[in-house]
Every structure is written in C-alpha cells, then in structure tokens.
Design a protein around this motif. Structure first.
Motif, short mmCIF file in Angstrom:
data_model
loop_
_atom_site.label_atom_id
_atom_site.label_comp_id
_atom_site.label_asym_id
_atom_site.label_seq_id
_atom_site.Cartn_x
_atom_site.Cartn_y
_atom_site.Cartn_z
N MET A 41 6.68 -6.77 -5.20
CA MET A 41 6.86 -6.31 -3.83
C MET A 41 5.79 -5.28 -3.49
O MET A 41 5.34 -4.52 -4.34
CB MET A 41 8.23 -5.64 -3.67
CG MET A 41 9.40 -6.60 -3.70
SD MET A 41 9.52 -7.61 -2.23
CE MET A 41 9.98 -6.38 -1.02
N VAL A 42 5.36 -5.32 -2.23
CA VAL A 42 4.53 -4.24 -1.70
C VAL A 42 5.44 -3.33 -0.90
O VAL A 42 6.22 -3.80 -0.07
CB VAL A 42 3.40 -4.79 -0.80
CG1 VAL A 42 2.63 -3.64 -0.16
CG2 VAL A 42 2.45 -5.66 -1.62
N PHE A 54 7.92 -5.24 1.61
CA PHE A 54 7.71 -6.58 2.13
C PHE A 54 7.10 -7.43 1.03
O PHE A 54 6.74 -6.94 -0.04
CB PHE A 54 6.84 -6.59 3.41
CG PHE A 54 5.53 -5.89 3.29
CD1 PHE A 54 4.38 -6.57 2.91
CD2 PHE A 54 5.42 -4.52 3.57
CE1 PHE A 54 3.16 -5.92 2.83
CE2 PHE A 54 4.20 -3.87 3.49
CZ PHE A 54 3.07 -4.57 3.11
N SER A 55 6.95 -8.71 1.28
CA SER A 55 6.59 -9.68 0.25
C SER A 55 5.30 -9.31 -0.47
O SER A 55 4.29 -8.99 0.16
CB SER A 55 6.43 -11.07 0.88
OG SER A 55 5.93 -11.99 -0.06
N GLY A 56 5.31 -9.40 -1.80
CA GLY A 56 4.15 -9.02 -2.60
C GLY A 56 3.03 -10.02 -2.59
O GLY A 56 1.95 -9.73 -3.06
N ASP A 57 3.28 -11.25 -2.05
CA ASP A 57 2.19 -12.22 -2.06
C ASP A 57 1.05 -11.80 -1.15
O ASP A 57 -0.05 -12.32 -1.23
CB ASP A 57 2.69 -13.61 -1.67
CG ASP A 57 3.28 -13.65 -0.27
OD1 ASP A 57 3.28 -12.62 0.41
OD2 ASP A 57 3.77 -14.73 0.12
N MET A 69 0.84 -1.95 -12.06
CA MET A 69 1.07 -1.24 -10.80
C MET A 69 -0.25 -0.95 -10.12
O MET A 69 -1.25 -0.66 -10.77
CB MET A 69 1.80 0.09 -11.07
CG MET A 69 2.15 0.86 -9.80
SD MET A 69 2.85 2.49 -10.18
CE MET A 69 1.38 3.37 -10.74
N VAL A 70 -0.24 -1.03 -8.81
CA VAL A 70 -1.35 -0.60 -7.98
C VAL A 70 -0.77 0.29 -6.89
O VAL A 70 0.15 -0.13 -6.17
CB VAL A 70 -2.10 -1.79 -7.33
CG1 VAL A 70 -3.25 -1.28 -6.47
CG2 VAL A 70 -2.61 -2.75 -8.40
N GLU A 71 -1.26 1.51 -6.78
CA GLU A 71 -0.72 2.44 -5.79
C GLU A 71 -1.87 3.02 -4.98
O GLU A 71 -2.81 3.59 -5.53
CB GLU A 71 0.06 3.56 -6.47
CG GLU A 71 0.83 4.43 -5.48
CD GLU A 71 1.93 5.22 -6.15
OE1 GLU A 71 3.03 5.32 -5.58
OE2 GLU A 71 1.69 5.75 -7.26
N VAL A 72 -1.79 2.88 -3.66
CA VAL A 72 -2.84 3.32 -2.76
C VAL A 72 -2.39 4.57 -2.02
O VAL A 72 -1.29 4.59 -1.44
CB VAL A 72 -3.22 2.22 -1.75
CG1 VAL A 72 -4.35 2.67 -0.84
CG2 VAL A 72 -3.61 0.94 -2.48
N TYR A 73 -3.23 5.60 -2.04
CA TYR A 73 -2.98 6.85 -1.32
C TYR A 73 -4.00 6.97 -0.19
O TYR A 73 -5.09 7.52 -0.38
CB TYR A 73 -3.10 8.05 -2.26
CG TYR A 73 -2.08 8.09 -3.36
CD1 TYR A 73 -0.88 8.78 -3.20
CD2 TYR A 73 -2.31 7.44 -4.56
CE1 TYR A 73 0.07 8.82 -4.22
CE2 TYR A 73 -1.37 7.47 -5.59
CZ TYR A 73 -0.18 8.16 -5.40
OH TYR A 73 0.74 8.19 -6.41
N PRO A 74 -3.68 6.45 0.99
CA PRO A 74 -4.68 6.45 2.07
C PRO A 74 -5.15 7.84 2.46
O PRO A 74 -6.33 8.03 2.80
CB PRO A 74 -3.95 5.75 3.22
CG PRO A 74 -2.90 4.93 2.56
CD PRO A 74 -2.46 5.74 1.39
#
Length: 422
Positions: A41-42, A54-57, A69-74
């Motif tokens: 999941m994203v 929402f959907s991870g695809d 894991m991938v985590e984005v800190y805008p």
C-alpha cells in the motif's frame, strides 16, 4: 480528512520538518508518503497521525521488489529506502524551480574502480590496496554523507554495477553508490553533447543560444538517455496525490529505478562494443602505418575521423538550432579543427580520442565508456578520479585546453586536494 487541509505548494528551497502552511494547522499537513512491501500500500501520513492509503500498484511494483520500505519526505526533499536485507540509504531531490542546488559544493566524479574502493572500505577493508587509500575512502564517505561534497552517479555506474556477476559484491557496491551519491547524478553525456553542439552552432550564426542544462543535478532521470527515461518514468499522474506533489513522487520513482537497476539479482548484460572497437582499431592501425605523413597530417586525419563520428549529432543540433546547411558547413570548416570548440565535454573527448588514436595503442570495449563519461565529467566537475592509464591520457587534453578540473589517480590525492581547498 478534508483534502483542503493538504498543502498546495512546496517551498522552493529545502525546508525543515517543522515547516507549516499559511493556515497554521501544521498537524494537518502531509509529513510523508510511504510504501511498504508487507501490505503493498501507498499511504499518505499526516502530522496529526492520520494515515490515508491507496493501492500500491501506483508505485510501479516492478521497481520496488528489492525494498522492504520506501518513505518520501517532501518537506525535507528526501526519500529513504530500506532494502529487503535491512540496509538503508537516503536520496535527495530538488524542487521544480531548482533541481540542482549545488551551493558551491565541490563535485567529485569517481570512475567505477574508485567506487569499488569505497565499497571495499566498508565491507572488506582488508582488500583496499593501502592504509592511505582506506583512510581516504572513509574520509570521502564522511564528506559525502555530511553534504560537504557531491559524488554523482552516472549511467556508466548504473550499467557497470548492474552487469557485475558477483551477487554479493554487486549488492555492496550498489548500496555504497546509492548511499554516497545521495540522489546526485551526472546528466547523460549524449544529452550534454547535444546541448553543447546546439549552443556553439547557434552562437556561430548569431542565433539565440540556450544554456547547457546543469550537468550535475538532482533532476529525476537525468542520468538516463531519453529512450531509457521514457520507459522508466511514470506515464501518468496519479489522481490520489495532490498535483503539486507529483514532482516529489516522480523524484522518488527515479531514485527507485536507479536502485533497482543496480540491486537486481539478475545481472544486466553489457552492450556489444565489438563493431566500434574493430572500426576504431582499424583506423588507429592504419594511421600508425602512415609513416610518410607528418604528425600534424596524422592529427588532421584523426580530426576528420572524429568529425565523421559526430556527423549525425552536428546535423541534428544544427536543425534544432535553426541553422541552414551553409551555416553548418561554415562552422565545420572554420571551427572543427580548432583545439577548443567552446564546448568543454566535446572538446575534451575529441582531444583525448585523437591522442589515443595517434598513440596506436590497443583498443578495448570499455575504452569508449571510460573516455565518454570521464571527459564529460572533466568538462564540468571540480575533481575527477580514475584509473591510471585513462587519467594519464586525459591529463594531456586538460593541459592543452587549460581545463580547470583537477585529475587524480587515487582517493588519497583527491582528499588531500579537498582538504587544501577548505
């Protein structure tokens, strides 16, 4: 959560995690978006603690298979990756308005063998050739990690690492490159050359000349040629994300593409350079046999050979710059034979190739890659570090063209140079 609480813009420059928007409700702002392998999941995570998924695809799962894991800190302009083996590294990205925030930091371009030394210094220090090199590697890693120098990756690093047959060694090398480059890339050399040709040709005919785009940049997919970039980048925006966050999302995907290219357990086959090597070797052998010609005549013959190699690039750049056939011909006759073309990457590559052709040495498949990328780097970086033979060849061109770059054969040399500049 009401979508009006989502910030509509990001700051133009780096911002701290505590930045808030105009309505003062910082707890309602997006703190990060995260993808985890365990639930595919994203999720948007708000500072208030609310999470909306929402959907991870949407994250292009083909590129996410090597990550837990991938985590984005805008707001921090950074993306954190955790591999399935537990290693973590971060990658930076710029803004839509400033994709290359160098801020006068020195750029050090490392050839693949130097990246290998950095990797060994962490994972197998006993394999580093000397204590001086080991200490220099640790020092350079520290400088890169603290943001005091920029160590960009290039498509050459992506390709050579991805084709490495040793699974364990490839993984360690990939993590070292991804950790120390921190999102910085050298723009695809073909695109740099195209921009340089457009600029010098336009200027020669008095037409407006666009600037060469930043060669060292955080711009998404800058290291890849357009064909590869088109196949890797997302083809559409995702409606679930606020439109103003698309750049950060694209930047995170770009970093993921680079990482997956190097971390993939299936080695990427290298391109076949047999045809190119044979053609260049035949010309070099013929040229060395022309003993009745003066050195200057042999050099002019090598210049013609190099022009034939660049004919398509020049024709395309002339068309893009709006030159007529006669204007392009006039530039060719008046300028191509000059040592300096007003195009750093092209001038250094041409000069270095000609020196090697005149040297009548043996050509190998990796010669084109080495010279292509090192000459582009030398045209714009502060320091370039490579293997002894190629750096020795490049030094001749750097001296002849008075290029400001400093060349090094060891990490100890470049670390000493960086220390003296501080």
């Amino acid at each position: 959560m009401d979508e009006t609480s989502v910030p509509t813009t990001l700051p133009d420059d780096d911002a701290s995690e505590t930045t808030s928007g105009g309505d003062g409700k910082s707890s309602d702002f997006i703190e990060a978006f995260q993808w985890r392998a365990d639930d595919n999941m994203v999720a948007l995570r708000f500072r208030s603690g609310v999470v909306r998924g929402f959907s991870g695809d949407a994250l292009h799962a083909i590129h996410a298979k090597d990550f837990a894991m991938v985590e984005v800190y805008p707001w921090r302009r950074s993306v954190f990756f955790k591999t399935t083996r537990g290693d973590g590294f971060s990658s930076r990205f710029g803004s839509r308005f400033n994709s290359s925030p160098l801020r006068d930091r020195p750029v050090v371009y490392l050839d693949q063998n130097q990246w290998s030394t950095l990797s060994k210094s962490v994972h197998a220090p006993w394999r580093v050739q000397s204590d001086d090199e080991l200490k220099a590697a640790w020092r350079l890693i520290g400088l890169a990690s603290s943001g005091r120098v920029v160590l960009p990756l290039s498509a050459a690093h992506l390709g050579e690492t991805g084709s490495f047959g040793n699974d364990e060694g490839r993984y360690e090398l990939a993590v070292a490159i991804l950790s120390c480059s921190g999102g910085w890339q050298m723009r695809d050399p073909l695109q740099v050359r195209a921009a340089e040709f457009r600029q010098v040709l336009a200027r020669s005919s008095g037409k407006p000349a666009a600037l060469v785009p930043d060669v060292f940049t955080l711009e998404p997919y800058a290291a890849l040629d357009p064909a590869t970039r088109e196949g890797s980048s997302p083809r559409k925006d995702h409606a679930e994300l606020p439109a103003e966050w698309t750049y950060a999302y694209t930047a995170s995907l770009s970093s993921m593409v680079y990482a997956s290219m190097m971390l993939d357990q299936q080695a990427t086959p290298r391109g076949d350079m047999t045809g190119w090597v044979q053609r260049v070797q035949e010309f070099s052998t013929w040229l060395s046999g022309e003993t009745n010609r003066t050195k200057q005549q042999r050099r002019r013959a090598a210049e013609v050979f190099m022009f034939s190699d660049a004919t398509r690039e020049i024709a395309r750049a002339s068309f893009d710059a709006g030159l007529s056939l006669s204007e392009m011909s006039a530039w060719t006759q008046s300028t191509w034979h000059l040592p300096e073309l007003g195009a750093p990457a092209i001038s250094l590559f041409r000069a270095t190739m000609i020196d090697k052709l005149l040297g009548s040495g043996r050509w190998e498949g990796n010669d084109l890659t080495d010279l292509f990328y090192l000459c582009t780097a030398a045209g714009y970086a502060d320091h370039v570090v490579g293997e002894r033979r190629t750096i020795g060849l490049l030094e001749q061109s750097v001296r002849r063209l008075h290029a400001p770059v400093k060349l090094h054969r060891t990490l100890a040399s470049v670390v000493d140079a960086l220390s003296s500049e501080q």
